[in-house]
Design a protein around this motif. Structure first.
Motif, PDB file in Angstrom:
ATOM      1  N   SER A 168       0.804  -1.028  -0.001  1.00 24.28           N
ATOM      2  CA  SER A 168      -0.133   0.007  -0.258  1.00 24.28           C
ATOM      3  C   SER A 168       0.986   1.262   0.122  1.00 24.28           C
ATOM      4  O   SER A 168       1.622   1.332   0.965  1.00 24.28           O
ATOM      5  CB  SER A 168      -0.735   0.073   1.069  1.00 24.28           C
ATOM      6  N   LEU A 169       0.843   1.993  -1.022  1.00 25.85           N
ATOM      7  CA  LEU A 169       1.823   3.209  -1.274  1.00 25.85           C
ATOM      8  C   LEU A 169       0.923   4.374  -1.614  1.00 25.85           C
ATOM      9  O   LEU A 169       0.206   4.514  -2.710  1.00 25.85           O
ATOM     10  CB  LEU A 169       2.731   3.011  -2.242  1.00 25.85           C
ATOM     11  N   ASP A 170       0.949   5.328  -0.585  1.00 21.09           N
ATOM     12  CA  ASP A 170       0.177   6.640  -1.137  1.00 21.09           C
ATOM     13  C   ASP A 170      -1.583   6.289  -1.223  1.00 21.09           C
ATOM     14  O   ASP A 170      -2.026   6.711  -2.326  1.00 21.09           O
ATOM     15  CB  ASP A 170       0.789   7.231  -2.185  1.00 21.09           C
ATOM     16  N   GLY A 171      -1.909   5.532  -0.528  1.00 20.69           N
ATOM     17  CA  GLY A 171      -3.340   4.990  -0.754  1.00 20.69           C
ATOM     18  C   GLY A 171      -3.818   3.902  -1.925  1.00 20.69           C
ATOM     19  O   GLY A 171      -4.937   3.918  -2.076  1.00 20.69           O
ATOM     20  N   GLU A 172      -2.552   3.507  -2.681  1.00 15.56           N
ATOM     21  CA  GLU A 172      -2.956   2.577  -3.715  1.00 15.56           C
ATOM     22  C   GLU A 172      -2.236   1.192  -3.575  1.00 15.56           C
ATOM     23  O   GLU A 172      -1.325   1.338  -2.850  1.00 15.56           O
ATOM     24  CB  GLU A 172      -2.733   3.409  -5.133  1.00 15.56           C
ATOM     25  N   LYS A 173      -2.699   0.399  -4.095  1.00 16.57           N
ATOM     26  CA  LYS A 173      -2.005  -0.956  -4.097  1.00 16.57           C
ATOM     27  C   LYS A 173      -1.051  -1.041  -5.217  1.00 16.57           C
ATOM     28  O   LYS A 173      -1.615  -0.831  -6.354  1.00 16.57           O
ATOM     29  CB  LYS A 173      -3.165  -2.084  -4.114  1.00 16.57           C
ATOM     30  N   VAL A 174       0.226  -1.403  -4.988  1.00 17.63           N
ATOM     31  CA  VAL A 174       1.166  -1.445  -6.022  1.00 17.63           C
ATOM     32  C   VAL A 174       2.162  -2.794  -6.019  1.00 17.63           C
ATOM     33  O   VAL A 174       2.438  -2.894  -4.739  1.00 17.63           O
ATOM     34  CB  VAL A 174       2.372  -0.179  -5.913  1.00 17.63           C
ATOM     35  N   LEU A 175       2.096  -3.289  -7.205  1.00 22.67           N
ATOM     36  CA  LEU A 175       3.093  -4.569  -6.880  1.00 22.67           C
ATOM     37  C   LEU A 175       4.619  -4.003  -7.232  1.00 22.67           C
ATOM     38  O   LEU A 175       4.886  -3.183  -7.878  1.00 22.67           O
ATOM     39  CB  LEU A 175       2.677  -5.426  -8.267  1.00 22.67           C
ATOM     40  N   ALA A 176       5.489  -4.315  -5.982  1.00 30.04           N
ATOM     41  CA  ALA A 176       6.865  -3.920  -5.985  1.00 30.04           C
ATOM     42  C   ALA A 176       7.900  -5.145  -5.800  1.00 30.04           C
ATOM     43  O   ALA A 176       7.252  -6.226  -5.282  1.00 30.04           O
ATOM     44  CB  ALA A 176       6.768  -2.998  -4.721  1.00 30.04           C
ATOM     45  N   ASP A 177       9.185  -4.850  -6.082  1.00 29.87           N
ATOM     46  CA  ASP A 177      10.220  -5.968  -5.729  1.00 29.87           C
ATOM     47  C   ASP A 177      10.301  -5.500  -4.176  1.00 29.87           C
ATOM     48  O   ASP A 177      10.565  -4.187  -3.934  1.00 29.87           O
ATOM     49  CB  ASP A 177      11.183  -5.714  -6.515  1.00 29.87           C
ATOM     50  N   VAL A 178      10.601  -6.448  -3.436  1.00 29.73           N
ATOM     51  CA  VAL A 178      11.146  -6.012  -2.073  1.00 29.73           C
ATOM     52  C   VAL A 178      12.326  -6.847  -1.762  1.00 29.73           C
ATOM     53  O   VAL A 178      12.678  -8.115  -2.002  1.00 29.73           O
ATOM     54  CB  VAL A 178       9.860  -6.184  -0.992  1.00 29.73           C
ATOM     55  N   ALA A 179      13.297  -5.921  -0.900  1.00 32.48           N
ATOM     56  CA  ALA A 179      14.310  -6.660  -0.318  1.00 32.48           C
ATOM     57  C   ALA A 179      14.208  -6.701   1.246  1.00 32.48           C
ATOM     58  O   ALA A 179      14.093  -6.231   1.903  1.00 32.48           O
ATOM     59  CB  ALA A 179      15.649  -5.820  -0.407  1.00 32.48           C
ATOM     60  N   LYS A 180      14.030  -8.263   1.623  1.00 32.22           N
ATOM     61  CA  LYS A 180      13.871  -8.351   3.036  1.00 32.22           C
ATOM     62  C   LYS A 180      15.067  -8.977   3.606  1.00 32.22           C
ATOM     63  O   LYS A 180      15.823  -9.874   3.250  1.00 32.22           O
ATOM     64  CB  LYS A 180      12.910  -9.492   3.145  1.00 32.22           C
ATOM     65  N   LEU A 181      15.430  -8.241   4.651  1.00 29.37           N
ATOM     66  CA  LEU A 181      16.627  -8.607   5.497  1.00 29.37           C
ATOM     67  C   LEU A 181      16.036  -9.027   6.974  1.00 29.37           C
ATOM     68  O   LEU A 181      15.702  -8.366   7.804  1.00 29.37           O
ATOM     69  CB  LEU A 181      17.251  -7.300   5.782  1.00 29.37           C
ATOM     70  N   GLY A 182      15.853 -10.363   7.273  1.00 33.44           N
ATOM     71  CA  GLY A 182      15.272 -10.942   8.338  1.00 33.44           C
ATOM     72  C   GLY A 182      14.023 -10.490   8.393  1.00 33.44           C
ATOM     73  O   GLY A 182      13.240 -10.207   7.399  1.00 33.44           O
ATOM     74  N   THR A 183      13.324 -10.240   9.567  1.00 41.79           N
ATOM     75  CA  THR A 183      12.200  -9.586   9.754  1.00 41.79           C
ATOM     76  C   THR A 183      12.326  -8.217  10.464  1.00 41.79           C
ATOM     77  O   THR A 183      11.618  -7.835  11.470  1.00 41.79           O
ATOM     78  CB  THR A 183      11.388 -10.481  10.681  1.00 41.79           C
ATOM     79  N   VAL A 184      13.498  -7.654   9.997  1.00 43.20           N
ATOM     80  CA  VAL A 184      13.560  -6.064  10.471  1.00 43.20           C
ATOM     81  C   VAL A 184      13.525  -4.958   9.672  1.00 43.20           C
ATOM     82  O   VAL A 184      12.988  -4.250   9.750  1.00 43.20           O
ATOM     83  CB  VAL A 184      14.933  -6.083  11.381  1.00 43.20           C
ATOM     84  N   PHE A 185      14.164  -5.462   8.426  1.00 41.50           N
ATOM     85  CA  PHE A 185      14.386  -4.285   7.441  1.00 41.50           C
ATOM     86  C   PHE A 185      13.544  -4.828   6.183  1.00 41.50           C
ATOM     87  O   PHE A 185      13.629  -5.941   5.600  1.00 41.50           O
ATOM     88  CB  PHE A 185      15.723  -4.115   7.008  1.00 41.50           C
ATOM     89  N   LEU A 186      12.751  -4.096   5.457  1.00 38.07           N
ATOM     90  CA  LEU A 186      12.080  -4.288   4.171  1.00 38.07           C
ATOM     91  C   LEU A 186      12.226  -3.254   3.215  1.00 38.07           C
ATOM     92  O   LEU A 186      11.229  -2.122   3.693  1.00 38.07           O
ATOM     93  CB  LEU A 186      10.564  -4.884   4.497  1.00 38.07           C
ATOM     94  N   PHE A 187      12.746  -3.029   2.252  1.00 37.14           N
ATOM     95  CA  PHE A 187      12.838  -2.163   1.421  1.00 37.14           C
ATOM     96  C   PHE A 187      12.156  -2.360  -0.025  1.00 37.14           C
ATOM     97  O   PHE A 187      11.899  -3.812  -0.192  1.00 37.14           O
ATOM     98  CB  PHE A 187      14.284  -1.846   1.066  1.00 37.14           C
ATOM     99  N   PHE A 188      11.692  -1.449  -0.566  1.00 37.59           N
ATOM    100  CA  PHE A 188      11.026  -1.744  -1.981  1.00 37.59           C
ATOM    101  C   PHE A 188      11.409  -0.851  -3.225  1.00 37.59           C
ATOM    102  O   PHE A 188      12.046   0.407  -2.899  1.00 37.59           O
ATOM    103  CB  PHE A 188       9.631  -1.447  -1.757  1.00 37.59           C
TER     104      PHE A 188
END
Length: 244
Positions: A168-188
């Motif tokens: 959910s980004l700025d009120g809309e649903k967006v398909l994104a690539d995400v980089a997950k680092l454990g369960t602490v950091f999540l970048f997109f």
């Protein structure tokens, strides 16, 4: 007469040299003062950076302890489930409420926790709940499936990787690539080149925020590039989503 003129000339030359020397000393003094001022500023910047890094390290330590506590609770649920399973032997009626209780705890953990593929994880839990409630799966088999789900959750907290999910980004649903680092950091990263991170508010709610700094965007891009090249260890300078 010539001798007097020579003295006057020599005196003028000496005075000129002294003035030049004085100007040179004044220039050097000014440069030294400027360098000292620059050095003082660099010292202040360094001290500020060390303070900021110390603060971030403290944030990470707190988050690490929080995640460790959450994982320990899940592991405790596994132990409880294993013990009840041994005690219940073949009694499905005794197993059923215990398994559903563990699944409810697990479900709440997912809903209130790290915002990684929540819909998929909840769907797996609810499918198993429905199968148990409607007796589509043997209770003993349900124990094994519940065990597998929670073990996946524990493994999730230890793995880094690239994935795709809807955010959910700025009120809309967006398909994104995400980089997950454990369960602490999540970048997109989105297809229209927006980058950012998942950040938890003081109330505990998670939200995805677009980074406003070009430097942070570059750092996130480097992380994605490294993960795509299967580089999962090393030094990465990243924006800190734990900073309020």
């Amino acid at each position: 007469m010539l001798w007097v003129v020579g003295l006057v000339f020599a005196g003028t030359t000496q005075a000129s040299s002294i003035e030049n020397l004085a100007r040179s000393l004044a220039k050097i003094r000014g440069e030294v003062e400027a360098l000292q001022t620059e050095l003082d500023l660099e010292k202040e910047k360094h001290a500020s950076r060390i303070t900021a890094l110390s603060s971030q390290l403290a944030d990470l330590s707190v988050e690490e302890r929080r995640q460790k506590t959450a994982i320990e609770k899940l592991e405790q649920s596994l132990k409880q489930l294993s013990e009840v399973s041994r005690q219940a032997e073949q009694s499905g009626e005794q197993l059923k409420p215990v398994v559903l209780k563990v699944l409810a705890i697990y479900k709440q953990y997912v809903l209130s926790g790290f915002p990684f593929k929540i819909a998929d994880r909840i769907k797996a839990i609810e499918t198993l709940e429905d199968n148990i409630t409607n007796q589509h799966v043997d209770p003993n088999k349900a124990v094994n499936q519940t065990w597998a789900l929670i073990e996946d959750e524990i493994r999730l907290s230890k793995e880094n990787g690239l994935y795709q999910q809807t955010i959910s980004l700025d009120g809309e649903k967006v398909l994104a690539d995400v980089a997950k680092l454990g369960t602490v950091f999540l970048f997109f990263q989105t297809r229209d080149n927006r980058t950012g991170m998942a950040r938890q508010s003081e109330s505990g709610e998670w939200r995805f925020e677009i980074t406003k700094s070009s430097g942070d965007a570059e750092r996130i891009a480097r992380l994605f590039d490294s993960l795509k090249k299967q580089i999962r260890q090393g030094y990465f300078e990243l924006p800190n989503p734990l900073r309020k």
